[in-house]
Enzyme design. Structure first.
Site, PDB file in Angstrom:
ATOM      1  CG  ASN A 190      -2.929 -59.636 101.361  1.00  6.43           C
ATOM      2  OD1 ASN A 190      -3.600 -60.606 101.703  1.00  6.43           O
ATOM      3  ND2 ASN A 190      -3.280 -58.387 101.674  1.00  6.43           N
ATOM      4  CE  LYS A 235      -5.316 -56.644  99.198  1.00  3.94           C
ATOM      5  NZ  LYS A 235      -5.623 -55.255  98.780  1.00  3.94           N
ATOM      6  CG  HIS A 260      -3.945 -54.857 104.535  1.00  2.58           C
ATOM      7  ND1 HIS A 260      -4.940 -54.163 103.874  1.00  2.58           N
ATOM      8  CD2 HIS A 260      -3.047 -55.234 103.591  1.00  2.58           C
ATOM      9  CE1 HIS A 260      -4.651 -54.132 102.586  1.00  2.58           C
ATOM     10  NE2 HIS A 260      -3.517 -54.766 102.384  1.00  2.58           N
ATOM     11  CD  GLU A 312      -7.871 -54.543 101.574  1.00  2.00           C
ATOM     12  OE1 GLU A 312      -7.585 -54.221 100.408  1.00  2.00           O
ATOM     13  OE2 GLU A 312      -7.802 -55.723 101.987  1.00  2.00           O
ATOM     14  CD  GLU A 352       0.102 -52.978 101.757  1.00  2.00           C
ATOM     15  OE1 GLU A 352       0.157 -53.670 100.740  1.00  2.00           O
ATOM     16  OE2 GLU A 352      -0.791 -53.095 102.611  1.00  2.00           O
ATOM     17  N   GLY A 370      -4.481 -50.793  94.945  1.00  2.00           N
ATOM     18  CA  GLY A 370      -5.535 -51.098  93.986  1.00  2.00           C
ATOM     19  C   GLY A 370      -5.883 -49.972  93.030  1.00  2.00           C
ATOM     20  CB  SER A 421      -0.398 -49.897  92.258  1.00  2.00           C
ATOM     21  OG  SER A 421      -1.745 -49.577  92.563  1.00  2.00           O
TER      22      SER A 421
END
Length: 263
Positions: free
Chosen positions: A13, A15, A105, A107, A175, A181, A221
């Protein structure tokens, strides 16, 4: 630990990174790196998820150079067409030969306030247009402390699968938001526990056959140093990789986990 009938999927991904020219250079270099390693044997499926503006360019490159990567988009609209400025229809993605689309996702849930119900409507839109939705679920650190590791992901997936047919072709990606991250991944045992519970939900909603064939990925991660430990778990069928998918050598090493660690 690859389970019969479930080809491991390593998905990158990107992003909001890499313009269409950078995308060409990246995909070519990744292809060359894997080809030099004699890895492109079909034992692992590789998928890339560029930004919308890169999709046509990457599709053309994959076709022209016969590069065996699947193409995916990072989101889609719940609507087929109409006055929805800035949104992208699943019909458009299908015309670009996209195979996958990421839905839900963290985000998108956080920054665009996408609810479980919106995620569910997008899953249906993807399937309507022949796309395979990669349904993302996961808990925040607050959720983890309050409800435990699996409660929120299980609830999110239950809503996303509501009303789907038993033969729906889907991928699920666990996730944990607290791991994305952060550099601090879940342990393989944590990932396995949640992925197993997500597979149970698939079984409850879509039946035992669907639970057996559906791939459940881990994301958060992920890097070459830890991918093998996740892939040893029986209910982890691959990885949805974020930052590490933007570094050719690192992403190639993740894809080649079977070769360099003997899993």
């Amino acid at each position: 630990m690859a389970v019969a009938g479930r080809t491991p999927l390593i998905a990158g991904n990107w992003k909001m990174n890499l313009d269409h020219l950078q995308a060409v250079a990246f995909v070519q270099k990744l292809h060359w790196t894997l080809k030099d390693a004699k890895h492109e044997d079909g034992s692992v499926e590789v998928a890339v998820f560029p930004p919308f503006t890169d999709l046509r360019t990457v599709q053309t490159l994959l076709d022209a150079d016969k590069i065996p990567f699947a193409l995916g988009a990072q989101d889609l609209s719940a609507h087929d067409s109409g006055a929805y400025t800035g949104e992208i229809s699943g019909a458009f993605l299908a015309k670009l030969d996209a195979k996958y689309v990421i839905i839900g996702h963290s985000e998108r849930r956080q920054y665009h306030e996408e609810t479980d119900e919106i995620v569910g409507s997008k899953v249906k839109a993807a399937l309507k247009h022949g796309l395979v939705p990669v349904i993302c679920v996961g808990e925040t650190s607050e959720d983890l402390e309050k409800f435990g590791a699996s409660a929120v992901p299980v609830s999110q997936l239950s809503v996303a699968l509501e009303g789907l047919k038993a033969d729906a072709d889907i991928v699920v990606a666990y996730e944990p938001v607290w791991a994305i991250g952060s550099g601090q991944a879940a342990t393989p045992e944590q990932a396995q526990d949640v992925c197993a519970k997500l597979r149970e939900v698939i079984g409850e909603k879509l039946g035992a056959d669907a639970a057996a064939r559906t791939r459940v990925l881990y994301g958060g991660s992920v890097k070459s140093a830890n991918i093998a430990s996740f892939m040893r778990e029986p209910d982890v069928d691959g990885a949805l990789v974020g930052g590490a998918s933007l570094v050719v050598d690192e992403f190639a090493a993740i894809i080649r986990y079977q070769k360099h660690v003997g899993v």
